[in-house]
Scaffold this motif. Structure first.
Motif, PDB file in Angstrom:
ATOM      1  N   GLU A   1       0.935  -1.206   0.015  1.00 23.42           N
ATOM      2  CA  GLU A   1      -0.107   0.174   0.056  1.00 23.42           C
ATOM      3  C   GLU A   1       0.840   1.250  -0.243  1.00 23.42           C
ATOM      4  N   CYS A   2       0.805   2.168  -1.110  1.00 21.53           N
ATOM      5  CA  CYS A   2       1.281   3.226  -1.139  1.00 21.53           C
ATOM      6  C   CYS A   2       0.575   4.524  -1.237  1.00 21.53           C
ATOM      7  N   CYS A   3       1.089   5.627  -0.809  1.00 22.95           N
ATOM      8  CA  CYS A   3       0.224   6.871  -1.152  1.00 22.95           C
ATOM      9  C   CYS A   3       1.391   7.550  -2.191  1.00 22.95           C
ATOM     10  N   VAL A   4       0.921   7.775  -3.410  1.00 18.95           N
ATOM     11  CA  VAL A   4       1.719   8.526  -4.407  1.00 18.95           C
ATOM     12  C   VAL A   4       1.338  10.165  -4.421  1.00 18.95           C
ATOM     13  N   ARG A   5       2.124  10.934  -4.266  1.00 24.31           N
ATOM     14  CA  ARG A   5       1.834  12.198  -4.020  1.00 24.31           C
ATOM     15  C   ARG A   5       2.466  12.861  -5.407  1.00 24.31           C
ATOM     16  N   ARG A   6       1.911  13.587  -6.231  1.00 24.39           N
ATOM     17  CA  ARG A   6       2.450  14.376  -7.271  1.00 24.39           C
ATOM     18  C   ARG A   6       1.972  15.864  -7.238  1.00 24.39           C
ATOM     19  N   ARG A   7       3.241  16.313  -7.316  1.00 28.49           N
ATOM     20  CA  ARG A   7       3.092  17.991  -7.167  1.00 28.49           C
ATOM     21  C   ARG A   7       3.231  18.566  -8.525  1.00 28.49           C
ATOM     22  N   PHE A   8       2.493  19.634  -8.820  1.00 28.69           N
ATOM     23  CA  PHE A   8       2.608  20.433 -10.030  1.00 28.69           C
ATOM     24  C   PHE A   8       2.871  21.951  -9.565  1.00 28.69           C
ATOM     25  N   ILE A   9       3.257  22.594 -10.686  1.00 29.79           N
ATOM     26  CA  ILE A   9       3.361  24.135 -10.551  1.00 29.79           C
ATOM     27  C   ILE A   9       2.169  24.670 -11.143  1.00 29.79           C
ATOM     28  N   THR A  10       1.305  25.598 -10.327  1.00 29.09           N
ATOM     29  CA  THR A  10       0.204  26.283 -10.694  1.00 29.09           C
ATOM     30  C   THR A  10      -0.730  25.255 -11.409  1.00 29.09           C
ATOM     31  N   PRO A  11      -1.222  24.166 -10.540  1.00 33.05           N
ATOM     32  CA  PRO A  11      -2.055  23.322 -11.507  1.00 33.05           C
ATOM     33  C   PRO A  11      -3.372  23.721 -11.634  1.00 33.05           C
ATOM     34  N   GLU A  12      -4.255  23.146 -12.817  1.00 33.29           N
ATOM     35  CA  GLU A  12      -5.588  23.145 -12.666  1.00 33.29           C
ATOM     36  C   GLU A  12      -6.170  21.663 -12.726  1.00 33.29           C
ATOM     37  N   PHE A  13      -6.785  21.226 -11.604  1.00 33.48           N
ATOM     38  CA  PHE A  13      -6.821  19.885 -11.336  1.00 33.48           C
ATOM     39  C   PHE A  13      -8.091  19.460 -12.257  1.00 33.48           C
ATOM     40  N   GLN A  14      -7.954  18.308 -12.668  1.00 36.73           N
ATOM     41  CA  GLN A  14      -9.096  17.750 -13.461  1.00 36.73           C
ATOM     42  C   GLN A  14      -9.734  16.412 -12.777  1.00 36.73           C
ATOM     43  N   VAL A  15      -9.369  16.289 -11.528  1.00 36.85           N
ATOM     44  CA  VAL A  15      -9.861  15.126 -10.857  1.00 36.85           C
ATOM     45  C   VAL A  15     -10.094  15.440  -9.324  1.00 36.85           C
ATOM     46  N   SER A  16     -11.066  14.656  -8.572  1.00 34.30           N
ATOM     47  CA  SER A  16     -11.572  15.065  -7.338  1.00 34.30           C
ATOM     48  C   SER A  16     -11.245  13.813  -6.375  1.00 34.30           C
ATOM     49  N   ALA A  17     -11.517  14.090  -5.209  1.00 30.81           N
ATOM     50  CA  ALA A  17     -11.193  13.007  -4.125  1.00 30.81           C
ATOM     51  C   ALA A  17     -12.198  11.858  -4.525  1.00 30.81           C
TER      52      ALA A  17
ATOM     53  N   GLN B   1     -11.941   9.746  -6.672  1.00 29.17           N
ATOM     54  CA  GLN B   1     -12.062   9.380  -8.152  1.00 29.17           C
ATOM     55  C   GLN B   1     -11.045   8.098  -8.468  1.00 29.17           C
ATOM     56  N   LEU B   2     -11.489   7.135  -9.279  1.00 36.65           N
ATOM     57  CA  LEU B   2     -10.391   6.223  -9.868  1.00 36.65           C
ATOM     58  C   LEU B   2      -9.710   6.778 -11.064  1.00 36.65           C
ATOM     59  N   VAL B   3      -8.424   6.338 -10.904  1.00 34.64           N
ATOM     60  CA  VAL B   3      -7.501   6.855 -12.113  1.00 34.64           C
ATOM     61  C   VAL B   3      -6.694   5.790 -12.530  1.00 34.64           C
ATOM     62  N   GLU B   4      -6.331   5.856 -13.822  1.00 34.31           N
ATOM     63  CA  GLU B   4      -5.536   4.744 -14.542  1.00 34.31           C
ATOM     64  C   GLU B   4      -4.390   5.692 -14.887  1.00 34.31           C
ATOM     65  N   PRO B   5      -2.968   5.052 -15.074  1.00 31.39           N
ATOM     66  CA  PRO B   5      -1.663   5.718 -15.378  1.00 31.39           C
ATOM     67  C   PRO B   5      -1.832   6.743 -16.411  1.00 31.39           C
ATOM     68  N   GLU B   6      -2.638   6.717 -17.415  1.00 34.47           N
ATOM     69  CA  GLU B   6      -2.746   7.461 -18.567  1.00 34.47           C
ATOM     70  C   GLU B   6      -3.908   8.833 -18.116  1.00 34.47           C
ATOM     71  N   THR B   7      -4.689   8.703 -17.109  1.00 32.50           N
ATOM     72  CA  THR B   7      -5.419   9.670 -16.616  1.00 32.50           C
ATOM     73  C   THR B   7      -4.966  11.038 -16.462  1.00 32.50           C
ATOM     74  N   VAL B   8      -5.378  12.096 -17.161  1.00 28.33           N
ATOM     75  CA  VAL B   8      -4.883  13.483 -16.869  1.00 28.33           C
ATOM     76  C   VAL B   8      -5.589  13.893 -15.624  1.00 28.33           C
ATOM     77  N   VAL B   9      -4.611  14.097 -14.603  1.00 26.07           N
ATOM     78  CA  VAL B   9      -4.973  14.603 -13.441  1.00 26.07           C
ATOM     79  C   VAL B   9      -5.008  16.260 -12.900  1.00 26.07           C
ATOM     80  N   ALA B  10      -4.324  16.766 -14.200  1.00 27.76           N
ATOM     81  CA  ALA B  10      -4.134  18.154 -13.933  1.00 27.76           C
ATOM     82  C   ALA B  10      -3.497  18.826 -15.272  1.00 27.76           C
ATOM     83  N   VAL B  11      -3.525  20.142 -15.469  1.00 25.30           N
ATOM     84  CA  VAL B  11      -2.860  21.099 -16.514  1.00 25.30           C
ATOM     85  C   VAL B  11      -2.048  21.879 -15.592  1.00 25.30           C
ATOM     86  N   ALA B  12      -0.950  21.700 -15.714  1.00 22.33           N
ATOM     87  CA  ALA B  12       0.229  22.568 -14.962  1.00 22.33           C
ATOM     88  C   ALA B  12       1.210  23.163 -15.616  1.00 22.33           C
TER      89      ALA B  12
END
Length: 370
Positions: free
Chosen positions: A15-31, A33-44
């Protein structure tokens, strides 16, 4: 000494918690939500803003307090590189000042007569890179709960990445010829065996590989890609979180720098996962001390990633730079001393039929059977 424990080198269904940090992001996902590796999570922003000070007063030869009247573009406007931003008529000639970069006219300093031009970083969609459930979206970070199999590496060069694992090497101590790196590598994370050279790195860039996993790589192989002396330039790049690399794929060194074969149990572990999606992530993205190759299992329940106590008989990995490898712990940690009397914690390790003393800091529980 006792009570020494360390995260295993390899973990299954962790079990891991992966934290992805971005510069001035506009997030495309919410708490939740299920994501796949290719899911766009933000525009940054891809990188950080850079700025240039233009000494308008000096270049035009006027007092700082008069330089503002020479501006031909208003503050806040966008200009292209080479575009005129200030001018002054001198007899039959016109002196001009151009912007060296494309950007926005941010500010004019009347005390120095200088103009600040800011180049904004381009904005791009960014992917989750892992399969899991979004745990939280806050400020500049998205947290994703992931269950998967992981292998700790030593160094991750280049960007974080993800793709299907393609196993090209047939054994962990082999360096593959460049002809092996073909269209199979496009968009994939390639398990390439012991090492790769400069020519293969160029080929991986050409075919569009997402990443590559090797035992190690010589510093000289990286010199064409980092500029200057590789050892000094690498130190600067590794210390910079938002480093700009000249290759677009991630390069995970499992053992370290040098022509080092992968330990056979690690190679076999990854080889068994051929075709599954694997992510190459920095240590701080996973909350561990070393970068990892993480194979998402898309499960919702796993085993907490916890330190393994140093107990007699457990399989371990020895991180000696010149001769890494796998063995068995044959003692509890004890206090040893160097020839000059300095004390350090050590253990006894059996490998290749011999008992050797190793510093505790260079020994890691393997986590799987050799």
């Amino acid at each position: 000494m006792n009570g020494v424990a360390r995260l295993p080198l390899v973990a299954v269904d962790a079990e891991c918690c992966v934290r992805r940090r971005f510069i001035t992001p506009e997030f495309q996902v919410s708490a939740s939500q299920l994501v796949e590796p290719e899911t766009v999570v933000a525009v940054a922003a891809a990188g950080v803003e850079r700025s240039v000070q233009i000494a308008v007063a000096v270049e035009l030869g006027v007092p700082p307090q008069e330089a503002a009247r020479c501006l031909v573009r208003a503050l806040g406007e966008r200009v292209e590189a080479g575009e005129v931003v200030a001018a002054r008529r001198r007899g039959l000639r016109t002196q001009q000042v151009t912007s060296p970069i494309t950007g926005r006219l941010e500010r004019f300093d009347e005390q120095t007569g200088s103009l600040l031009v800011v180049a904004e970083a381009p904005r791009r969609p960014v992917r989750a890179l892992v399969a899991g459930e979004v745990r939280a979206v806050q400020d500049d970070t998205v947290e994703i709960a992931v269950v998967g199999d992981l292998v700790h590496g030593t160094v991750l060069l280049g960007p974080e990445c993800a793709g299907p694992l393609v196993v090209l090497a047939d054994r962990p101590d082999r360096e593959l010829p460049i002809e092996e790196f073909d269209e199979r590598c496009r968009g994939a994370v390639v398990l390439a065996g012991m090492t790769v050279g400069s020519a293969v790195l160029r080929r991986l860039e050409e075919v569009g590989a997402a990443g590559v996993i090797v035992g190690g790589i010589s510093v000289s192989a990286l010199e064409p890609f980092v500029g200057g002396r590789a050892d000094e330039r690498l130190r600067t790049l590794l210390e910079a979180r938002e480093a700009v690399w000249s290759f677009s794929f991630g390069l995970l060194l499992v053992e370290g720098f040098g022509r080092l074969p992968l330990a056979h149990p690690l190679f076999a572990f990854l080889q068994e996962r051929n075709g599954r999606w694997v992510s190459l992530l920095r240590a701080d993205s996973v909350g561990v001390e070393r970068p990892v190759a993480l194979v998402s299992s898309r499960s919702f329940q796993g085993i907490p990633l916890e330190p393994v106590p140093f107990e007699d008989g457990i399989p371990v990995h020895v991180d000696v730079p010149a001769r890494p490898g796998v063995g068995y712990l044959r003692s509890a940690p004890f206090l040893s001393r160097t020839f000059d009397g300095a004390a350090f914690p050590a253990v006894l390790v059996e490998r290749d039929g011999r008992i050797e003393q190793q510093p505790v800091d260079l020994v890691t529980p393997l986590g799987i059977s050799p």
